[in-house]
Design an enzyme around this catalytic site. Structure first.
Site, short mmCIF file in Angstrom:
data_model
loop_
_atom_site.label_atom_id
_atom_site.label_comp_id
_atom_site.label_asym_id
_atom_site.label_seq_id
_atom_site.Cartn_x
_atom_site.Cartn_y
_atom_site.Cartn_z
N LYS A 76 -11.26 -16.28 -5.59
CA LYS A 76 -10.36 -15.17 -5.30
C LYS A 76 -8.89 -15.61 -5.38
O LYS A 76 -8.05 -14.90 -5.93
CB LYS A 76 -10.65 -14.61 -3.91
N ALA A 109 -9.62 -15.44 1.21
CA ALA A 109 -10.67 -15.81 2.17
C ALA A 109 -11.95 -15.05 1.86
O ALA A 109 -11.93 -14.00 1.22
CB ALA A 109 -10.21 -15.49 3.59
N ASP A 110 -13.04 -15.60 2.36
CA ASP A 110 -14.33 -14.92 2.27
C ASP A 110 -15.16 -15.34 3.47
O ASP A 110 -15.09 -16.48 3.92
CB ASP A 110 -15.07 -15.26 0.98
N THR A 111 -15.95 -14.39 3.99
CA THR A 111 -16.76 -14.63 5.19
C THR A 111 -18.20 -14.24 4.91
O THR A 111 -18.46 -13.19 4.32
CB THR A 111 -16.22 -13.81 6.37
#
Length: 185
Positions: free
Chosen positions: A53, A69-71
């Site tokens: 990203k 960010a990624d969760t």
């Protein structure tokens, strides 16, 4: 030199968290194809997604810092992303009922000269949940845009017995670590 933070995300929760700690930012949406990341390892998945990203957003000035960010939620090394429908949300929540699971957030900072990435992990324990409690929660509509089918910061708070680690990581951005990393850039 003052910097301009660029949030490479349309996540309302990440925006709210940055606003909460008074960090000014500009949104620059990315359109990376997340399906290219095929790993089943939650740590690696969020790390690779954050990198993907962040690299998908153009830097237009030397003063810019890209934040991506990624969760994901992981239960016994199975990744639970956003549920597609009520049935999938029910399966996720009933699987985690009375159990401990992990929430991983990968965060990447990028400037014209450097890239930094880290992964934060928080353990979350759910209360034992009845089918009726799960159905009532699903009926709120809250699970559908959240990894693991719940939001600790909203109605899903009643599912959570306790956490070990950063609460804000579970919401979607470990803000205290983000601030410390930004100070080093």
């Amino acid at each position: 030199m003052s910097s301009n933070l660029i949030l490479a995300s349309s996540s309302p929760r990440r925006q709210e968290l940055l606003q909460q700690i008074n960090i000014p930012f500009t949104i620059r949406k990315q359109n990376a194809d997340e399906s290219v990341i095929q790993t089943g390892d939650p740590y690696e998945k969020v790390k690779q997604l954050a990198l993907l990203k962040g690299r998908n957003v153009q830097i237009v000035s030397e003063k810019e810092i890209i934040l991506s960010a990624d969760t994901v939620v992981s239960f016994q090394n199975r990744i639970f992303e956003k549920p597609a429908d009520e049935e999938e949300a029910f399966k996720m929540l009933s699987t985690m009922s009375g159990e401990m699971h992990e929430v991983y957030t990968g965060v990447m900072f990028r400037t014209q000269k450097t890239e930094r990435v880290f992964v934060e992990k928080t353990s979350v324990e759910f209360w034992p949940l009845s089918d009726e409690e799960i159905k009532q929660y699903i009926a709120t509509g809250d699970p559908f845009d959240k990894a693991g089918a719940y939001g600790i910061q909203s109605e899903g708070a009643v599912l959570v017995k306790g956490i070990t680690g950063d609460y804000y990581n579970v919401v979607g951005l470990p803000v205290s670590r983000v601030v410390r990393e930004l100070e080093q850039i």
